[in-house]
Design a protein around this motif. Sequence first.
Motif, PDB file in Angstrom:
ATOM      1  N   CYS A  79      44.787  63.853  50.131  1.00 36.94           N
ATOM      2  CA  CYS A  79      43.887  62.714  50.467  1.00 36.94           C
ATOM      3  C   CYS A  79      42.740  62.581  49.504  1.00 36.94           C
ATOM      4  O   CYS A  79      42.423  63.697  49.096  1.00 36.94           O
ATOM      5  CB  CYS A  79      43.365  62.980  51.997  1.00 36.94           C
ATOM      6  SG  CYS A  79      44.458  62.594  53.142  1.00 36.94           S
ATOM      7  N   SER A  80      42.206  61.467  49.398  1.00 36.13           N
ATOM      8  CA  SER A  80      41.252  61.329  48.475  1.00 36.13           C
ATOM      9  C   SER A  80      40.050  61.790  48.704  1.00 36.13           C
ATOM     10  O   SER A  80      39.700  62.236  50.189  1.00 36.13           O
ATOM     11  CB  SER A  80      41.113  59.729  48.024  1.00 36.13           C
ATOM     12  OG  SER A  80      40.576  59.398  49.388  1.00 36.13           O
ATOM     13  N   LYS A  81      39.034  62.481  47.995  1.00 38.40           N
ATOM     14  CA  LYS A  81      37.983  62.916  48.479  1.00 38.40           C
ATOM     15  C   LYS A  81      37.137  62.132  49.131  1.00 38.40           C
ATOM     16  O   LYS A  81      36.260  62.745  50.013  1.00 38.40           O
ATOM     17  CB  LYS A  81      37.025  63.540  47.178  1.00 38.40           C
ATOM     18  CG  LYS A  81      37.681  64.532  46.423  1.00 38.40           C
ATOM     19  CD  LYS A  81      36.808  65.285  45.294  1.00 38.40           C
ATOM     20  CE  LYS A  81      37.600  66.360  44.606  1.00 38.40           C
ATOM     21  NZ  LYS A  81      36.761  66.948  43.493  1.00 38.40           N
ATOM     22  N   ILE A  82      37.004  60.795  48.809  1.00 32.58           N
ATOM     23  CA  ILE A  82      36.173  59.834  49.660  1.00 32.58           C
ATOM     24  C   ILE A  82      36.694  59.808  51.225  1.00 32.58           C
ATOM     25  O   ILE A  82      35.893  59.697  51.859  1.00 32.58           O
ATOM     26  CB  ILE A  82      36.212  58.548  49.052  1.00 32.58           C
ATOM     27  CG1 ILE A  82      35.552  58.575  47.547  1.00 32.58           C
ATOM     28  CG2 ILE A  82      35.670  57.453  49.912  1.00 32.58           C
ATOM     29  CD1 ILE A  82      35.653  57.342  46.757  1.00 32.58           C
ATOM     30  N   ARG A  83      38.020  59.772  51.249  1.00 31.98           N
ATOM     31  CA  ARG A  83      38.717  59.695  52.452  1.00 31.98           C
ATOM     32  C   ARG A  83      38.356  60.932  53.235  1.00 31.98           C
ATOM     33  O   ARG A  83      37.893  61.048  54.447  1.00 31.98           O
ATOM     34  CB  ARG A  83      40.243  59.710  52.569  1.00 31.98           C
ATOM     35  CG  ARG A  83      40.711  59.279  54.041  1.00 31.98           C
ATOM     36  CD  ARG A  83      42.149  59.287  53.821  1.00 31.98           C
ATOM     37  NE  ARG A  83      43.123  59.112  54.953  1.00 31.98           N
ATOM     38  CZ  ARG A  83      43.191  57.858  55.617  1.00 31.98           C
ATOM     39  NH1 ARG A  83      43.375  56.938  55.105  1.00 31.98           N
ATOM     40  NH2 ARG A  83      43.952  58.187  57.088  1.00 31.98           N
ATOM     41  N   ILE A  84      38.527  62.148  52.631  1.00 35.09           N
ATOM     42  CA  ILE A  84      38.035  63.554  53.552  1.00 35.09           C
ATOM     43  C   ILE A  84      36.655  63.276  54.023  1.00 35.09           C
ATOM     44  O   ILE A  84      36.206  63.590  55.003  1.00 35.09           O
ATOM     45  CB  ILE A  84      38.404  64.702  52.585  1.00 35.09           C
ATOM     46  CG1 ILE A  84      39.727  64.888  52.331  1.00 35.09           C
ATOM     47  CG2 ILE A  84      37.824  65.878  53.145  1.00 35.09           C
ATOM     48  CD1 ILE A  84      40.400  65.860  51.142  1.00 35.09           C
ATOM     49  N   ILE A  85      35.651  63.063  52.901  1.00 35.53           N
ATOM     50  CA  ILE A  85      34.334  62.594  53.586  1.00 35.53           C
ATOM     51  C   ILE A  85      33.866  62.084  54.385  1.00 35.53           C
ATOM     52  O   ILE A  85      33.202  62.290  55.517  1.00 35.53           O
ATOM     53  CB  ILE A  85      33.432  62.381  52.105  1.00 35.53           C
ATOM     54  CG1 ILE A  85      33.199  63.578  51.103  1.00 35.53           C
ATOM     55  CG2 ILE A  85      31.974  62.219  52.497  1.00 35.53           C
ATOM     56  CD1 ILE A  85      32.988  63.064  49.857  1.00 35.53           C
TER      57      ILE A  85
END
Length: 159
Positions: free
Chosen positions: A60-66
């Motif tokens: 998952c992208s870091k933005i999605r995880i955040i």
Amino acid sequence: QYARNEITCNRQWFYSAECHNSVDMVLAINGIPGEARMLRGQIMKVRGNEYVEAAQSINCSKIRIIASHLVPNSTAPLIVAASMGIAGRIMTASSLSFIGLGVQPPAPEWGAMLSDARIYIRDCPYMVAFPGLAIGLTSLALNLFGDGLRDAFDPKLNS
């Protein structure tokens, strides 16, 4: 000549209505480091959870995880701390105003009202009771509001 006019203008600004929020601004800025430290601690705690590691393992992208894991699971304590901090800052501003270090007399402030009403406490106790009740009820309302927001936004309590 110019410096004297500058000092006079600054003094007039200090006692004007534009400067009355400076105490509130100082109290708000003073609370930022503690709340930022708490948010960082919460994010570090949530970042080590299994569901964040699972999201990282499936790329998952870091933005999605955040956006989907870190922010929702770390903001509930921040909301409660912010609401209780606002209540504490109201109490601090009232205390400063009570001892004469807050907002100057032309502007209404609960602490200044309490300070001015001290001499009338035997004859007119309501002059002390109403500002005191306003401070207490406002602080209580902000704390209950923060608890309600925590209950509404905390993902752990929704299940």
